[in-house]
Every structure is written in structure tokens, then in C-alpha cells.
Design a protein around this motif. Structure first.
Motif: not given
Length: 454
Positions: A113-136
Motif C-alpha cells: 500500500p502507498n508504494y506509488f503516488q497514484l490512486e489505484e482503483h483496486t481491481e480483481q483479476f481472474s486466474g486466467d487474466q493473471i496467467g496472461q499477464f505473467e506470460a506477457m
């Protein structure tokens, strides 16, 4: 010489005045009362180069249409024809920009938390999405590895000896540095943006990545990832390297160096910074701190850069109109600029090379002290890089000190053979029964003292 001594009366320095140079040198800090200067954070905001970069930055900020985007030809910034030719294919150009931003959002979600100076809208990512993100992300790391292997074979060999996470992190660091260098050194077409515009954009991108976790293209993702994984990774060495690139810009930087002090600042900015970027990844051994390991890390960067300069004297002169050898040293040994541009070898040039090689070996010897200070997993990669790169100096000697027409080169199999000895040096047995040190013997037999080489 000590910090702050400018040397050279009235000689051309390119775009930097002697007063500007002296002002920056005066802020350097001597480490351990020895030959290594700590120039971290050194910047003369009133210099011509800094004012020009600041003006380009202001123009960029006042014209949103310019944006922090890819280059006009669709390639990523710092990826040009030379990079594509060396790697053998396009790099990063096929990544979906929207998916890149989603991966960045996912990475930011992994930060505390508060690692970046940016108001981040917390989003839930599915397992499939995380797999795609890690692959990229993995593909971006893989491409970073390809670029590292293509341009820095000795450096890449060292990374092959690291744990996977550290290996990938060092690739991310190298690719950022490579792209920074290409922004300044690559040929430009008349239709290309101004170099200062690109460099100021690159600096803004860096600041926004560290402060807000923002990325522009797919090759920014590995840097964002290590920014999160290594909280002690400081932005300052990255900013300092940009200052090093600024020193290479025609009419603003330096194409000649009067004294070793002047060249020392350049060596810190373009090479010593890499050591500081790498230290959080390497980590230190029990009983040692970052500050204790800093002087050897800077020494290694200086040694590497002197080696590069000595290897490339002829190429830098004939292709880039640059002579990095300090004028003071050239005058001492009776070597002229005309001689270097005409690639004329003589006894004077040989003696100059002997002196510069002795200086480089002094810094390698100082760097060696830092290997046991590193975490065990980092010792072999660093020792191997030190030994393989130091071998280039032997090759210059074997070539009769001709670095005007011949480029010293250490072959792949020879590097592998050297690495076997590097491994032994990092073992407990290697500490009890050390191998004879060829470079140490040469340094001890040098006709110059450490004070003369500073």
C-alpha cells in the motif's frame, strides 16, 4: 588529481565549459581516501546542457500532443535499426498497448500500500487474466535477455550464472541502459524528433515509472516489476546515467577530456551507475552493508569503462569523432589527436596504453575486494564478469597495444574457460588456496604508483 581540478587551459571540451566541468567535479566525494570518486547525484543545473534538457522537458510538458509515446516509426523508443539488426528481429513491437497497461495495473496491485503516488482503483483479476499477464511479462523479460545477449556478451554470460529472478532483473536494467544509449548514439534521420526531446521524454518516463508505476511500452514492464520486487532500487543511478548520455551529445557534452578526473565522472555516469543499479539485486553478505560494498562496485564500473575506452580508441575517433583518453596523459606520453585520427602506432602510443592499462588494473584490483561482500549467489557472476572483461586488457597487450586498428576480443570458449577459474576463486577452497593472480602480479610490477594512476 583530486576532485575539482579541471586541468587544461582553454582547450575545447565540446559544449561544456571548463567552469561547468569544475563545478560538477567539485561535488564528488572521495571514498576510503582512495582513487574512487562517488559522483552519485552530481548535477550542475545551471550548465548549458542541463538548461537545454530542461527547456526540452518544458516544451514536452506544455505540448500534450507530443506525449510519452513510441517513436514515429512504430518502434519502441531506443529500439532502432541497429538493435533490430543485432537481435535479428523486431523487439517489442507486437505487444498490445492496452494489454501492456493492464499488466502494469496488475503489477501495481502487487506492490505494498502507498508504494506509488497514484490512486489505484483496486481491481480483481481472474486466474486466467493473471496467467496472461505473467506470460506477457515473461516475454518482455525474454526479449530483454535477447537484447542483452546481442550487445553485451560478457555481461550476458555473467547473468547465466545467476538465479532466475536476479538474472531477469539484471536483463531489465541492461535493456533500460541500452535504450538510453541508443537514444543518443543511434543515427538520426531529418524527420526524427530532436535528440534532447527524446532524452527529456525518456527522463520523464523514468520518473513516472518510479513515482507512479506508469509504463509506456512493453519493455517498461520488467523495470516496473523489479521496481516493486527490489524496494531499495534507487532512481538516482538511472538519472545519473542520463547525465552521462548528455555528456555525449554534440555541442552540449564533451568529446574531449583534459584530465582523468573529468573522465572519471563520465565513467561513473555511464558504467559505475550500472553497479549501483545492480547492488539491490545482488544483495550483500552477512556482516556487510550497501555502503561498504559501494566503493568496489563503483571501482568495477570504472574498470569496465576504461577497458571499453582502451578497446575502442580507433573506432571512437574515426566513427564518432571522440577521443576519451585524457589530454593530460596524451601530452605526458607525446601522443597527438592527429596521430589517433590517422591511426598511427608508435612507441609513445604504446607507453600511453601501458599507463592506461595499469590504471584499469588498479580499479579491477579494488573491485575484487567487493566480491566476498556480495550475497553468495552473486559472487560467481560478478567474479566471472570481472575476469572475462579484464582479459580484454591482456588481448590489447597481445595485439601489440594496437587499439587504433585492431579491436581486442575474448572468444566464447575462452570466456567459459576463464569462468571455471572464476568459480574456484569464489569457493571456500579458493579463499584458502588462492590461484596466482596474473593481473595482480602485473599491477604490482607496474612502474606507476597508485597515486600516479589517479
Amino acid at each position: 588529481q583530486g576532485a575539482g581540478q579541471g586541468g587544461g587551459q582553454g582547450a575545447s571540451q565540446g559544449g561544456r565549459s571548463l567552469e561547468e566541468i569544475a563545478k560538477e567535479l567539485s561535488t564528488g566525494r572521495v571514498l576510503e581516501s582512495g582513487p574512487v570518486m562517488d559522483f552519485e547525484g552530481t548535477k550542475d543545473a545551471s550548465s548549458k546542457a542541463e538548461r537545454a534538457l530542461a527547456a526540452a522537458r518544458q516544451a514536452l510538458l506544455s505540448n500534450p500532443a507530443l506525449g510519452l509515446t513510441e517513436t514515429a516509426n512504430g518502434r519502441l523508443m531506443g529500439i532502432n535499426d541497429e538493435v533490430v539488426a543485432e537481435v535479428g528481429r523486431e523487439v517489442g513491437s507486437d505487444a498490445d498497448p492496452e494489454q501492456v497497461q493492464r499488466v502494469a495495473a496488475y503489477l501495481r496491485s502487487q506492490a505494498p500500500p502507498n508504494y506509488f503516488q497514484l490512486e489505484e482503483h483496486t481491481e480483481q483479476f481472474s486466474g486466467d487474466q493473471i496467467g496472461q499477464f505473467e506470460a506477457m511479462l515473461q516475454r518482455a523479460y525474454d526479449e530483454s535477455g535477447l537484447v542483452t545477449e546481442a550487445f553485451a556478451k560478457t555481461f550476458y554470460l555473467g547473468t547465466q550464472l545467476m538465479p532466475a529472478d536476479a538474472q531477469r532483473a539484471i536483463w531489465a536494467v541492461y535493456v533500460w541502459c541500452r535504450r538510453t544509449d541508443e537514444i543518443v548514439d543511434a543515427p538520426r534521420k531529418p524527420s526524427d524528433p530532436d535528440m534532447l526531446q527524446d532524452l527529456s521524454q525518456w527522463e520523464l518516463r523514468l520518473e513516472r515509472l518510479f513515482r507512479y508505476g506508469e509504463v509506456v511500452d512493453v519493455l517498461d514492464l520488467p523495470l516496473l516489476d523489479i521496481r516493486i520486487k527490489y524496494p531499495n532500487l534507487s532512481i538516482q543511478p538511472f538519472l545519473d546515467m542520463i547525465r552521462g548520455m548528455l555528456m555525449d551529445i554534440p555541442d552540449l557534452g564533451q568529446d574531449r577530456y583534459d584530465t582523468w578526473d573529468q573522465l572519471h565522472l563520465y565513467c561513473y555516469r555511464v558504467a559505475g551507475t550500472v553497479g549501483l543499479m545492480s547492488m539491490p539485486v545482488f544483495g550483500t553478505a552477512s556482516g556487510y552493508t550497501y555502503q561498504m560494498a559501494k566503493e568496489p562496485a563503483l571501482s568495477l564500473g570504472v574498470a569496465f569503462q576504461i577497458t571499453n575506452i582502451l578497446r575502442d580508441v580507433g573506432e571512437d575517433a574515426t566513427k564518432r569523432n571522440r577521443i576519451y583518453l585524457p589530454r593530460q596523459d596524451m601530452e605526458r606520453f607525446g601522443v597527438t589527436e592527429e596521430q589517433i585520427f590517422n591511426q598511427q602506432m608508435d612507441e609513445n602510443y604504446i607507453n600511453l596504453m601501458k599507463f592506461q592499462i595499469a590504471r584499469a588494473r588498479m580499479y579491477y584490483q579494488r573491485a575484487k575486494r567487493g566480491v566476498p561482500m556480495l550475497s553468495p549467489s552473486a559472487r560467481l557472476p560478478v567474479q566471472s564478469s570481472l575476469d572475462c572483461y579484464g582479459k580484454i586488457l591482456d588481448k590489447i597487450e597481445e595485439n601489440g597495444y594496437d587499439s587504433l586498428t585492431t579491436r581486442a576480443y575474448v572468444g566464447k570458449w575462452e570466456k567459459i574457460f576463464i569462468t571455471l577459474f572464476s568459480w574456484y576463486k569464489t569457493t571456500d577452497m579458493g579463499q584458502i588456496l588462492p590461484l596466482p593472480e596474473n593481473n595482480a602480479d602485473k599491477q604490482q610490477n607496474s612502474k606507476w604508483t597508485e597515486e600516479e594512476l589517479q
